[in-house]
Enzyme design. Structure first.
Site, PDB file in Angstrom:
ATOM      1  NE  ARG A  72      38.023  39.946  43.604  1.00  0.00           N
ATOM      2  CZ  ARG A  72      38.790  39.793  42.528  1.00  0.00           C
ATOM      3  NH1 ARG A  72      38.256  39.355  41.398  1.00  0.00           N
ATOM      4  NH2 ARG A  72      40.079  40.067  42.567  1.00  0.00           N
ATOM      5  CG  ASP A  91      35.280  43.725  28.863  1.00  0.00           C
ATOM      6  OD1 ASP A  91      36.525  43.616  28.835  1.00  0.00           O
ATOM      7  OD2 ASP A  91      34.592  43.341  29.830  1.00  0.00           O
TER       8      ASP A  91
END
Length: 272
Positions: A35, A144
């Site tokens: 990633r 978030d």
């Protein structure tokens, strides 16, 4: 693929856990390398030691934000774990609408990802209160840690096929079909959701008033037990008596450490 040594992985994992509560297990090394590969390439780093130094030296914290976005999965969809929304609409809201004297209903979607959950909550509140809604404050706080997903959520544009699980009347009432395979949340509902960046690892929550409903679903799967318990304690402290906590179906809380009462799978209540 740029290899990551055991020490580099430990240093990276320690930084992420210390700042974001996320517990990276040893078996995640290959996923982390995959990633972050493009990130290191774009920054011209050929090792993780120099990359972590770069992250630590960035005063804007943008580099850290990119890091945490890459290693977490912001996957959600409309009506996920639909029984929670049904319980909210048919059990929780009738109770709260009769007991909140100042008509200030405070709902928090913690870890809101790309916005499907808070927009669903706003639609439920609009439908439940109907003509009475004008006399209530029912705005949903949606937070978030990711700048990227918050920007996407605030736009409120979704693939039209992603709305398939919503009731037909909601699709007509709360979305505008753009004719290009996407649909926009209508402004009436957008105005009911307040998007803010917030790190759940903050030891002091900045909220002036307590919440009646907190949704924090499929967020704590990234945390170890100690971090989960500390977070749930903070939720409890910032919840009104009689309030409800909704967590993910695969998650649990330590009820010996926090006095929430179990109501149904993944739903807990702070007693009076």
């Amino acid at each position: 693929m740029i290899p990551i040594t055991d020490k580099e992985f430990k240093d990276l994992a320690d930084f992420i856990h210390r700042n974001y509560g996320i517990h990276l297990k040893e078996e995640k090394k290959t996923i982390v390398m995959g990633r972050l590969y493009q990130v290191l390439q774009q920054l011209n780093f050929d090792n993780f030691t120099d990359y972590l130094r770069y992250v630590l030296a960035d005063p804007t914290e943008k580099a850290a934000s990119v890091l945490v976005e890459k290693i977490t999965t912001n996957h959600t969809f409309f009506m996920r774990e639909a029984e929670h929304f049904q319980f909210l609409q048919h059990k929780v809201l009738p109770y709260l609408s009769q007991t909140i004297r100042d008509r200030d209903l405070r709902v928090w979607s913690a870890g809101c990802s790309s916005g499907e959950e808070p927009y669903t909550l706003a639609m439920i509140l609009d439908e439940f209160f109907g003509l009475q809604k004008g006399s209530w404050d029912t705005k949903v706080l949606a937070t978030d840690i990711s700048h990227r997903v918050l920007e996407a959520a605030a736009k409120g544009t979704y693939a039209t096929e992603a709305l398939a699980s919503l009731p037909p009347q909601w699709k007509h009432r709360y979305f505008k079909n753009n004719g290009d395979g996407t649909s926009d949340v209508v402004d009436k509902i957008k105005r009911e959701v307040i998007f803010r960046r917030f790190n759940l690892m903050e030891t002091s929550f900045p909220f002036k008033r307590k919440f009646h409903v907190i949704f924090c679903r499929n967020v704590m799967i990234y945390f170890d037990q100690k971090t989960k318990t500390e977070l749930v304690r903070r939720f409890y402290q910032h919840m009104e008596p009689g309030g409800y906590l909704f967590i993910g179906q695969s998650e649990t809380i330590d009820r010996e450490a926090v006095p929430y009462r179990y109501i149904m799978p993944a739903v807990y209540r702070k007693e009076q």
